[in-house]
Write an enzyme that holds these catalytic residues in place. Structure first.
Site: not given
Length: 340
Positions: A294, A219, A177
């Protein structure tokens, strides 16, 4: 290194248009999110919230893997069932966040490098024994005046590659990521330029460390204007910029690109992923998927508020967001889904 289980795991994570649920918030980050909606910040409320997630009926239909935190992978339901067992029984592969956070990069004001390589080999072995089959390491790259520097990009790319090699040695699929942050007033074009440079350096280091690309997941951030940029773009422009950037930097051997949400609203993240798959899916060498935190969890968290009476409503919201993103993987998401 046994390559077959790694490739099989990477494939299973995204089968049937599924994606990843990032529920790997550190205790500090989780507490901040709780505080924002008036939930007590205790170990028990964190455990209760994570139980709400792992016991959501039908979540495994849209979610192929869940990224856990060190506290979470050791927790269990009130009934005594370990969270790892509950996830596996739901058809969700457990994963684990293994970096120890982004710290100030010496000699580079305003830039950070992610730490956590010390002792990582032993920690990965323990997480494998606990049931994890993939892992995640996040690097953060800020855009600003004179940054990012080559020193920052190279330091983070090297750490990501060393982490990935250790993961594969331990039998874990590494989720790599490198996040170019949304904060700032930079343009879409500047984000694209930085994201491409970062990704090219990351894959250069992955090659150097002999990481098997077929057994890893990327990612990245979507290519977006900075959150303070006055010239925000439509979904189609973001889709074009993001996919074209990836095509220039991501080898075809990588099985999946699972975007982070990076502070986007739940609906925007779904819509932008949908636009990419609608316009490009049939022409891409890798799957375009999601690894949202989120953008999947927040509506459920706001409904829950720490109250047992709200668990069912929160779980329905969690499932809804997961299904929206599953639809976006096949270009079938629409705003009408939000009304239902």
């Amino acid at each position: 290194m046994n390559s077959r289980p790694l490739i099989e795991t990477a494939t299973r994570l995204f089968a049937n248009n599924k994606g990843l649920l990032a529920m790997d918030e550190s205790n500090g980050t989780c507490n901040k999110r709780f505080a924002a909606v008036g939930i007590p910040q205790t170990e028990e409320t964190r455990r209760a919230y994570r139980e709400l997630i792992v016991t959501t009926q039908g979540l495994g239909e849209s979610i192929g893997g869940a990224i856990l935190y060190d506290e979470t992978i050791r927790q269990q339901e009130r009934s005594g069932t370990p969270f790892v067992k509950a996830l596996i029984e739901a058809g969700i592969i457990p994963g684990i966040k293994v970096d120890t956070g982004a710290k100030e990069l010496a000699g580079h004001p305003g830039e950070k490098v992610t730490e956590g390589l010390d002792g990582l080999r032993d920690r990965l072995s323990e997480y494998y024994r606990l049931g994890a089959r993939f892992a995640k390491w996040r690097a953060v790259i800020a855009i600003g005046k004179g940054i990012p520097s080559r020193g920052c990009i190279e330091a983070n790319a090297q750490a990501l590659a060393r982490y990935a090699a250790l993961c594969q040695e331990a039998g874990l699929v590494p989720v790599v990521e490198p996040e170019v942050l949304m904060e700032g007033g930079h343009s879409l074009e500047r984000c694209s330029e930085v994201t491409e440079e970062v990704l090219q350096q990351v894959f250069c280091e992955l090659y150097t460390q002999r990481v098997m690309l077929e057994g890893m997941i990327l990612k990245p951030n979507m290519v977006l204007p900075g959150s303070a940029c006055p010239n925000q773009k439509a979904g189609e422009e973001i889709a074009d910029a993001t996919v074209n950037c990836l095509l220039r930097a991501v080898p075809a051997a990588v099985p999946a690109v699972a975007f982070l949400s990076g502070g986007q609203s739940a609906e925007l993240a779904s819509a932008r992923l949908n636009a990419m798959n609608l316009r490009f899916k049939s022409r891409l060498p890798w799957a375009l998927a999601f690894s949202f935190a989120r953008a999947i969890q927040q509506p459920a968290l706001e409904l829950w508020k720490g109250l047992d009476a709200n668990v069912s409503a929160a779980q329905s919201a969690l499932c809804h967001r997961a299904r929206c993103n599953q639809a976006a993987r096949s270009g079938q998401y629409s705003a009408a889904m939000e009304k239902n």
